[in-house]
Write a protein that holds these residues in place. Structure first.
Motif, mmCIF file in Angstrom:
data_model
loop_
_atom_site.group_PDB
_atom_site.id
_atom_site.type_symbol
_atom_site.label_atom_id
_atom_site.label_comp_id
_atom_site.label_asym_id
_atom_site.label_seq_id
_atom_site.Cartn_x
_atom_site.Cartn_y
_atom_site.Cartn_z
ATOM 1 N N ASN A 135 0.724 -1.327 -0.034
ATOM 2 C CA ASN A 135 -0.023 -0.018 -0.138
ATOM 3 C C ASN A 135 0.692 1.283 0.123
ATOM 4 O O ASN A 135 0.537 2.274 -0.526
ATOM 5 C CB ASN A 135 -0.865 -0.123 1.311
ATOM 6 N N PHE A 136 2.071 1.037 0.544
ATOM 7 C CA PHE A 136 2.825 2.274 0.563
ATOM 8 C C PHE A 136 3.399 2.603 -0.723
ATOM 9 O O PHE A 136 3.417 3.818 -1.322
ATOM 10 C CB PHE A 136 4.032 1.910 1.404
ATOM 11 N N LYS A 137 3.630 1.594 -1.597
ATOM 12 C CA LYS A 137 4.095 1.596 -2.956
ATOM 13 C C LYS A 137 2.864 2.501 -3.888
ATOM 14 O O LYS A 137 3.269 3.229 -4.666
ATOM 15 C CB LYS A 137 4.490 0.318 -3.518
ATOM 16 N N ARG A 138 1.652 1.948 -3.465
ATOM 17 C CA ARG A 138 0.440 2.262 -4.363
ATOM 18 C C ARG A 138 0.348 3.982 -3.904
ATOM 19 O O ARG A 138 -0.008 4.587 -5.023
ATOM 20 C CB ARG A 138 -0.689 1.506 -3.997
ATOM 21 N N ALA A 139 0.584 4.131 -2.570
ATOM 22 C CA ALA A 139 0.648 5.670 -2.197
ATOM 23 C C ALA A 139 1.387 6.474 -2.872
ATOM 24 O O ALA A 139 1.145 7.548 -3.337
ATOM 25 C CB ALA A 139 0.668 5.813 -0.696
ATOM 26 N N PHE A 140 2.740 6.124 -3.120
ATOM 27 C CA PHE A 140 3.952 6.791 -3.761
ATOM 28 C C PHE A 140 3.529 6.693 -5.134
ATOM 29 O O PHE A 140 3.264 8.066 -5.980
ATOM 30 C CB PHE A 140 5.157 5.797 -3.857
ATOM 31 N N LEU A 141 2.854 5.719 -5.783
ATOM 32 C CA LEU A 141 2.651 5.900 -7.208
ATOM 33 C C LEU A 141 1.528 6.862 -7.616
ATOM 34 O O LEU A 141 1.418 7.577 -8.569
ATOM 35 C CB LEU A 141 2.473 4.674 -7.990
ATOM 36 N N ASN A 142 0.434 6.746 -6.727
ATOM 37 C CA ASN A 142 -0.673 7.646 -6.659
ATOM 38 C C ASN A 142 -0.203 9.013 -6.710
ATOM 39 O O ASN A 142 -0.715 9.955 -7.484
ATOM 40 C CB ASN A 142 -1.633 7.178 -5.748
ATOM 41 N N ARG A 143 0.465 9.350 -5.758
ATOM 42 C CA ARG A 143 0.754 10.895 -5.389
ATOM 43 C C ARG A 143 1.734 11.308 -6.642
ATOM 44 O O ARG A 143 1.414 12.375 -6.935
ATOM 45 C CB ARG A 143 1.427 11.005 -4.259
ATOM 46 N N MET A 144 2.519 10.417 -6.944
ATOM 47 C CA MET A 144 3.355 10.980 -8.197
ATOM 48 C C MET A 144 2.728 11.126 -9.292
ATOM 49 O O MET A 144 2.891 12.124 -10.213
ATOM 50 C CB MET A 144 4.455 9.819 -8.476
ATOM 51 N N ALA A 145 1.481 10.412 -9.416
ATOM 52 C CA ALA A 145 0.665 10.662 -10.765
ATOM 53 C C ALA A 145 -0.043 11.859 -10.671
ATOM 54 O O ALA A 145 -0.089 12.693 -11.645
ATOM 55 C CB ALA A 145 0.000 9.260 -10.832
ATOM 56 N N ILE A 146 -0.435 12.262 -9.302
ATOM 57 C CA ILE A 146 -1.340 13.373 -9.169
ATOM 58 C C ILE A 146 -0.599 14.449 -9.276
ATOM 59 O O ILE A 146 -0.656 15.578 -10.082
ATOM 60 C CB ILE A 146 -1.927 13.395 -7.746
ATOM 61 N N GLU A 147 1.072 14.571 -8.540
ATOM 62 C CA GLU A 147 1.688 15.636 -8.878
ATOM 63 C C GLU A 147 3.265 15.458 -8.623
ATOM 64 O O GLU A 147 3.720 16.218 -7.776
ATOM 65 C CB GLU A 147 1.212 16.969 -7.788
ATOM 66 N N GLY A 148 3.816 14.557 -9.082
ATOM 67 C CA GLY A 148 5.191 14.076 -9.070
ATOM 68 C C GLY A 148 6.053 15.388 -9.297
ATOM 69 O O GLY A 148 7.029 15.451 -8.438
ATOM 70 N N ASN A 149 5.821 16.161 -9.992
ATOM 71 C CA ASN A 149 6.938 17.377 -10.380
ATOM 72 C C ASN A 149 6.929 18.221 -9.128
ATOM 73 O O ASN A 149 7.738 18.706 -8.534
ATOM 74 C CB ASN A 149 6.376 18.183 -11.565
ATOM 75 N N ILE A 150 5.600 18.343 -8.518
ATOM 76 C CA ILE A 150 5.639 19.179 -7.231
ATOM 77 C C ILE A 150 6.277 18.513 -6.099
ATOM 78 O O ILE A 150 6.928 19.335 -5.359
ATOM 79 C CB ILE A 150 3.989 19.663 -7.078
ATOM 80 N N VAL A 151 6.014 17.267 -6.151
ATOM 81 C CA VAL A 151 6.546 16.394 -4.918
ATOM 82 C C VAL A 151 7.932 16.634 -4.710
ATOM 83 O O VAL A 151 8.764 16.498 -3.869
ATOM 84 C CB VAL A 151 6.188 14.990 -5.076
ATOM 85 N N LEU A 152 8.647 16.560 -6.056
ATOM 86 C CA LEU A 152 10.179 16.704 -6.063
ATOM 87 C C LEU A 152 10.593 18.160 -6.020
ATOM 88 O O LEU A 152 11.865 18.169 -6.176
ATOM 89 C CB LEU A 152 10.744 15.892 -7.374
ATOM 90 N N ASN A 153 9.977 19.075 -5.940
ATOM 91 C CA ASN A 153 10.577 20.376 -6.043
ATOM 92 C C ASN A 153 10.347 20.996 -4.573
ATOM 93 O O ASN A 153 9.919 20.586 -3.638
ATOM 94 C CB ASN A 153 9.829 21.550 -7.092
ATOM 95 N N TYR A 154 11.069 22.359 -4.530
ATOM 96 C CA TYR A 154 10.816 22.856 -3.027
ATOM 97 C C TYR A 154 9.472 22.827 -2.499
ATOM 98 O O TYR A 154 8.558 23.104 -3.339
ATOM 99 C CB TYR A 154 11.508 24.188 -3.083
ATOM 100 N N GLY A 155 9.403 22.702 -1.117
ATOM 101 C CA GLY A 155 8.058 22.890 -0.577
ATOM 102 C C GLY A 155 8.075 24.118 0.307
ATOM 103 O O GLY A 155 8.878 24.971 0.224
ATOM 104 N N TYR A 156 7.260 23.973 1.136
ATOM 105 C CA TYR A 156 7.100 25.186 2.245
ATOM 106 C C TYR A 156 7.491 24.790 3.507
ATOM 107 O O TYR A 156 7.401 23.550 3.963
ATOM 108 C CB TYR A 156 5.590 25.761 2.514
#
Lengths: 482, 482
Positions: A135-156
């Motif tokens: 389920n952790f892998k699934r959560a990763f792939l789901n989140r990456m599909a939604i906003e992979g670029n944002i997840v990998l750039n600077y946050g707040y």
């Protein structure tokens, strides 16, 4: 030459060749203007494809390490390998007192050595065999599909917004009044506490806590130079009359409390005591730093609200927690829930020190939580840990002559031995028989607790729990006349 | 009642219902012993399946929030919702001076406001459109397949071992003598610097750096109470004669230098200067903190070794870096390469403060690097950024009347305006026209630099670069007579 080139698996060969040659050039084994073998020669000599050599040479040329002369071949460029007169500073002398203290208090460095063949009751980390990797892998792939670029750039610095929203709601469901409160995401509980200690004005330089208490917190209080007043633990939580007496005698900056599955005693503070504590700190107008440690791990019994909920609209509770203790410690995600004004300042310290917590960790954790996987995992984990807990209690009652045993659930038990037996001497004997545990003195604010020990059972197999506890009991009887 | 229950997408319905009811109970909207609707009634009323209600009730019962009476239904348990007399502390007064300073120096809080319709030259973060999300996902899945359980559990304060080994080799290939050196993995460059500043003995309390320099570093020096001596920048690096003169006059604890793509000036220190600097610091027996910032982003030209390589077997260079600036800033992974003894102590501070850096981030980064994806990504990124760089230089030369312009590559340019024009006044005018940039004064160790500005172009489209720079130029000419 080139006969020490060795390939490792799983890494592109042209990169390995390029790095090998680059190293030969930068360390002076290939000299300026030296001719390199032709691509054909080198590919034959090293048994790699000619294309591999071509790509490696092209990259080296691009990086300015070699140059090509048409019709003549490839040559080593001028590379500065100048070494300044080598100087040797004595770094030990350049380290400050606080850091020497951090080294001294570092249990990982100076604890009893043990290996994986031994039965170790040291850890209260979750059992990795329980991890819900799929389920952790699934959560990763789901989140990456939604906003992979944002997840990998600077946050707040404040944190990943969906996670903050999730946690505010999570705390609200626990009964916390979240109006005028806010959340800062931290690299686990530990960074949260360190940030707080770094940010609050040390008016009296004195704090209160349960005695014994969480070693990491104790270490941070000491590193921040606080005077620590430890209050004894009764079976239903801190001794409130002693707490009151201390409060009436001296001035304190705050109290640090672990109301649920207190580390190391495993005691859950009763609802009545929670009320008394809150009344007392309201009267003294003092803040409480609440460690939400393992609050989720209640195996049974009635609902217990955190102190942060008992505070109602008041703003004197700073609640620190993390899911790491149960879920995934490898992800360093914790949070501070506190008054908006306080979070506003902590945010700037967080930004100054670590910019922000890994967006990847936060985003995947959010997805996992939001998908409802934590709920399901918790049910499974609770049933496994409950069994281990009951087994550990049962084994201790049978095998170990004790003066006091505490632990209302959670992932560990705490024992006080009979006849002032020194737990470090016991540990020495037990470790020879393949069993280690944590001597309890490291959790004490004073020099007491020499006859105590903590048994963490979360990562042990059931067989190891009974066997390990039996060995401790036998050692007590045989070597200490217990 | 129950008419404010609203479902959100993507989260199991039974959890949402359970949390909704739990909140009603903990905040007192459902009272002790109050009867809950039957599962049939509630499922009809809320249009959810009866199974959903059954599961939610079962969970609530397990958590001790409701109780079932056979044949009668479900009732609300006794839940302590006691609120202590609500107290309001003034947290602003409880914050120490260092934290107030962190707030004051927090550019994210107090910078010029801008929105996403504007052309912002503020950022030097990588362009997320370039991110190699597919290979990153592959690296994640590969690593999880190899050791998912380990990746998710506690790791070592020193860092994830395969990554440490990789980085040691990576530094060796750059020409660094790694004997007697070691690596500590940190939450990005920033935590590395903060750990170092927290650990070294402040003998003189005085440091040297380039003027201007990296704002985050400057902020940390100030927060740690250091006196800062800034040395002017020439076009090929720090002014070595001024550096020498400062060294001869006062005693310093160390120097902080950014030899490549210096932030904010974009200057690359020449090989000759690197030698001179190393000679000087050897003579004075002083440490250098080297910021490896964007070293990988060299678009062309000859190879340049880091100062850590020039130091040879010497141990006075502490090299701090991270891949975040080019690769994935959302992963907070940096490293310190330094003398073994120093790393030994820093490890304990790291453990005391944040336990360790996210194992997930480290493990996925390792896999991505080891697979050779970074090499490939770098080639693509370099070619894109080089184009943007050339366009930005060309546009500035054409459109902006400047006194000095620097930037040998990298992701930004630095400008000094003609006629002492104040860049903050310029910013005010430009922001009205939809263009923002970073006023250069924030990078200066003293009160100078008011006529400077930094233009980060990494995240802008080519059209935005030309258009934005044209607007700055036009504003200078029209409003400042430039």
């Amino acid at each position: 030459m080139f006969n020490d080139f060795k390939l490792i698996d799983g890494r592109p060969v042209y990169i390995q060749l390029k790095e090998y040659l680059k190293r030969m050039i930068t360390n002076g084994h290939l000299l300026e203007n030296q001719k390199l073998p032709s691509t054909r020669e080198l590919s034959t000599y090293l048994s790699v494809s000619r294309n591999t050599v071509l790509t490696a040479y092209a990259d080296l040329e691009q990086e300015g390490l070699i140059y090509a002369v048409k019709g003549k071949g490839n040559f080593v460029s001028q590379v500065e390998t100048f070494n300044a007169p080598s100087i040797q500073l004595n770094w030990k002398d350049k380290i400050n007192g606080q850091t020497h203290l951090a080294d001294e208090l570092d249990l990982m460095k100076h604890g009893v050595r043990w290996n994986h063949d031994m039965i170790s009751f040291n850890s209260i980390a979750p059992d990795e065999k329980l991890f819900d990797v799929e389920n952790f892998k699934r959560a990763f792939l789901n989140r990456m599909a939604i906003e992979g670029n944002i997840v990998l750039n600077y946050g707040y610095a404040r944190g990943y917004k969906p996670l903050i929203e999730y946690l505010l709601h999570y705390m609200e469901v626990k009964g916390v009044d979240i109006r005028n409160k806010d959340i800062l995401i931290t690299n686990g509980f530990t960074e949260g506490l360190d940030l707080l200690l770094s940010s609050i004005h040390k008016k009296n330089g004195r704090i209160l806590c349960e005695n014994p208490t969480h070693h990491t917190a104790l270490k941070l209080f000491r590193l921040h130079g606080f005077e620590i007043e430890g209050i004894d633990m009764e079976d239903d939580g801190i001794d409130v009359s002693k707490l009151e007496s201390s409060l009436s005698k001296k001035e304190y900056d705050f109290a640090y409390l672990i109301p649920s599955y207190h580390n190391p005693t495993g005691i859950v503070t009763s609802s009545e005591k929670r009320k008394e504590i809150m009344n007392l700190f309201s009267a003294y107008q003092l803040p409480i730093v609440e460690d939400g440690f393992n609050e989720e791990l209640r195996y049974s019994g009635s609902h217990l609200a955190p102190l942060a909920a008992f505070a109602g609209a008041g703003n004197n509770v700073i609640y620190l927690s993390s899911f790491s203790k149960i879920l995934f410690p490898g992800l360093r995600v914790g949070w501070i829930l506190a008054d908006k004004d306080l979070i506003y300042y902590l945010e700037s310290m967080k930004r100054a020190r670590t910019i922000h917590t890994s967006t990847l960790d936060q985003a995947v954790l959010f997805q996992y939580l939001n998908d409802g996987c934590f709920e399901k995992y918790l049910k499974k984990a609770k049933s496994v840990y409950k069994k281990k807990y009951e087994l550990a209690v049962h084994s201790c009652l049978q095998a170990i002559p004790y003066k006091r045993i505490t632990g209302d659930g959670g992932l560990h038990l705490f024992l006080q031995l009979e006849n002032n037996i020194d737990s470090r001497s016991l540990l020495e004997k037990c470790s020879q028989k393949g069993v280690v545990f944590l001597p309890g003195d490291v959790f004490y604010t004073d020099d007491s607790g020499k006859d105590t020990l903590r048994l963490g059972f979360s990562r042990l197999k059931e067989r190891e729990i009974t066997q390990g506890i039996k060995i401790i009991g036998d050692t007590l009887r045989n070597d200490f006349g217990g």
